[in-house]
Design a protein around this motif. Structure first.
Motif, mmCIF file in Angstrom:
data_model
loop_
_atom_site.group_PDB
_atom_site.id
_atom_site.type_symbol
_atom_site.label_atom_id
_atom_site.label_comp_id
_atom_site.label_asym_id
_atom_site.label_seq_id
_atom_site.Cartn_x
_atom_site.Cartn_y
_atom_site.Cartn_z
ATOM 1 N N ALA A 1 5.006 14.780 -0.085
ATOM 2 C CA ALA A 1 5.657 14.239 -1.272
ATOM 3 C C ALA A 1 6.451 13.000 -0.874
ATOM 4 C CB ALA A 1 6.576 15.273 -1.915
ATOM 5 N N PHE A 2 5.960 11.851 -1.276
ATOM 6 C CA PHE A 2 6.626 10.583 -0.989
ATOM 7 C C PHE A 2 7.510 10.185 -2.165
ATOM 8 C CE2 PHE A 2 2.805 10.438 1.650
ATOM 9 C CZ PHE A 2 3.333 10.064 2.878
ATOM 10 N N PRO B 1 0.838 -1.211 0.000
ATOM 11 C CA PRO B 1 0.000 0.000 0.000
ATOM 12 C C PRO B 1 0.862 1.246 0.000
ATOM 13 C CG PRO B 1 0.079 -0.936 2.199
ATOM 14 C CD PRO B 1 0.794 -1.910 1.302
ATOM 15 N N LEU B 2 0.287 2.329 -0.458
ATOM 16 C CA LEU B 2 1.004 3.600 -0.444
ATOM 17 C C LEU B 2 1.011 4.184 0.965
ATOM 18 C CD1 LEU B 2 -0.336 5.347 -3.672
ATOM 19 C CD2 LEU B 2 1.917 4.327 -3.322
ATOM 20 N N PHE C 1 5.683 -0.147 -9.414
ATOM 21 C CA PHE C 1 4.901 -1.339 -9.747
ATOM 22 C C PHE C 1 4.225 -1.945 -8.523
ATOM 23 C CE2 PHE C 1 8.384 -1.445 -13.002
ATOM 24 C CZ PHE C 1 7.589 -1.037 -14.063
ATOM 25 N N SER C 2 4.224 -1.211 -7.396
ATOM 26 C CA SER C 2 3.522 -1.708 -6.216
ATOM 27 C C SER C 2 2.014 -1.644 -6.452
ATOM 28 C CB SER C 2 3.879 -0.878 -4.981
ATOM 29 O OG SER C 2 3.287 0.416 -5.067
ATOM 30 N N SER C 3 1.277 -2.454 -5.735
ATOM 31 C CA SER C 3 -0.183 -2.487 -5.904
ATOM 32 C C SER C 3 -0.799 -1.136 -5.581
ATOM 33 C CB SER C 3 -0.792 -3.579 -5.021
ATOM 34 O OG SER C 3 -0.457 -3.368 -3.646
ATOM 35 N N GLY C 4 -0.261 -0.454 -4.560
ATOM 36 C CA GLY C 4 -0.812 0.841 -4.185
ATOM 37 C C GLY C 4 -0.599 1.886 -5.257
ATOM 38 N N PHE C 5 0.592 1.893 -5.865
ATOM 39 C CA PHE C 5 0.865 2.886 -6.902
ATOM 40 C C PHE C 5 0.067 2.587 -8.164
ATOM 41 C CE2 PHE C 5 3.071 5.139 -10.244
ATOM 42 C CZ PHE C 5 3.389 6.343 -9.642
ATOM 43 N N VAL C 6 0.021 1.327 -8.557
ATOM 44 C CA VAL C 6 -0.726 0.949 -9.766
ATOM 45 C C VAL C 6 -2.209 1.290 -9.609
ATOM 46 C CG1 VAL C 6 -1.456 -1.007 -11.198
ATOM 47 C CG2 VAL C 6 0.928 -0.813 -10.462
ATOM 48 N N GLU C 7 -2.713 1.241 -8.387
ATOM 49 C CA GLU C 7 -4.119 1.566 -8.150
ATOM 50 C C GLU C 7 -4.425 3.018 -8.511
ATOM 51 O OE1 GLU C 7 -7.468 1.383 -4.561
ATOM 52 O OE2 GLU C 7 -5.437 0.621 -4.230
ATOM 53 N N ILE C 8 -3.474 3.926 -8.269
ATOM 54 C CA ILE C 8 -3.728 5.334 -8.603
ATOM 55 C C ILE C 8 -3.171 5.705 -9.970
ATOM 56 C CG2 ILE C 8 -3.860 6.028 -6.182
ATOM 57 C CD1 ILE C 8 -1.086 7.322 -6.523
ATOM 58 N N ASN C 9 -2.253 4.899 -10.504
ATOM 59 C CA ASN C 9 -1.759 5.120 -11.860
ATOM 60 C C ASN C 9 -1.518 3.781 -12.548
ATOM 61 O OD1 ASN C 9 -0.658 5.866 -14.263
ATOM 62 N ND2 ASN C 9 1.084 6.968 -13.414
#
Length: 291
Positions: free
Chosen positions: A77-78, A37-38, A88-96
């Motif tokens: 800003a992370f 997750p992010l 390519f994490s699930s959290g990042f892919v979810e928003i992009n």
């Protein structure tokens, strides 16, 4: 060196690792590679990025909004380390779904709003705060034309010229010449326009200036690809004037430090969660505190 008579196969097959310095960040498929997750910060605007030209477009705009008195533009800003595959994490892919930085979440809306693509984020923020985008219809249209010009032109600068001139594992005359010619043409487009305009939209500083400066200003200042001499950027006098004028802005100086992980320690603020971080958490300050 590769055979200049290379013939592509009838069906292309991926060879992981092929592609030079940035081979690890590219692959022919989309989607997440791992579950993660992010992180979540304290401000309504949550940015997940890296201090590349596309990344600093957004951090410069956020810093400009704060400097203009828009307290609602406070942001976390992370850092997204693309060389470690964090995009390519699930959290990042979810928003992009495209797995490219930058990406942002606006948590001030009824339901959190994810935004990706740097130009889209800039337009979203400009409209949200009604800043750095002209109110006049004709000037607004011009602003968006230049913004989209940058979005369409930058791949020739980065993916084309920058890749073959600076990063490709082998040097070939044809692609370097091909992309150099196009980059020089683009520099001339800007120089001719700025001969008769203080900024990209006349006398008004807008998101078009920020977006274009992040790529072409850094090129002129030799912050990208170490190519200023090769491109003879100093000969574009109107572009140089504009570049230096924007580079002198305090918000631009701050925005260029956020999520940056290379260069001088004093210019690197890996993550930004408060305005005071610029005074206490740049890499030089952190190293000094550890001594």
């Amino acid at each position: 060196m590769s055979d200049k008579t290379y013939e592509p196969p009838k069906v292309w097959k991926w060879q992981p690792g092929n592609g030079g310095k940035f081979a690890s960040i590219n692959r022919p498929i989309a989607g997440a590679t791992h579950e993660k997750p992010l992180p979540v910060g304290k401000h309504p605007l949550q940015l997940h990025s890296l201090g590349t030209p596309n990344g600093i477009k957004v951090t410069i705009l956020l810093e400009e909004l704060l400097a203009a008195g828009e307290s609602g533009a406070e942001y976390d800003a992370f850092l997204v380390d693309i060389f470690e595959g964090q995009q390519f994490s699930s959290g990042f892919v979810e928003i992009n779904p495209n797995s490219k930085i930058p990406a942002m979440i606006d948590q001030s809306t009824d339901n959190p709003t994810p935004i990706f693509e740097s130009g889209s984020i800039m337009l979203y923020l400009a409209e949200k705060f009604n800043k750095f985008i002209p109110a006049d219809h004709a000037k607004r249209t011009q602003c968006l034309s230049w913004l989209f010009w940058q979005m369409g032109s930058a791949p020739f600068v980065g993916g084309g010229f920058g890749h073959f001139y600076a990063y490709a594992p082998e040097k070939y005359e044809y692609p370097i010449e091909r992309y150099t010619m196009e980059v020089k043409r683009q520099l001339d487009v800007l120089d001719r326009h700025l001969a008769n305009n203080q900024f990209m939209c006349g006398d008004e500083y807008t998101i078009a200036d920020i977006a274009i400066w992040a790529w072409y200003g850094t090129l002129v200042l030799n912050r990208a690809y170490d190519a200023a001499e090769y491109l003879d950027t100093k000969s574009y006098t109107h572009l140089v004037r504009w570049t230096e004028q924007i580079a002198a802005r305090d918000a631009v100086k701050r925005g260029c430090k956020v999520n940056k992980v290379w260069g001088e320690d004093e210019d690197q603020l890996h993550e930004r969660h408060d305005a005071s971080d610029f005074d206490t958490k740049t890499q030089d300050k952190l190293k000094l505190a550890q001594e």
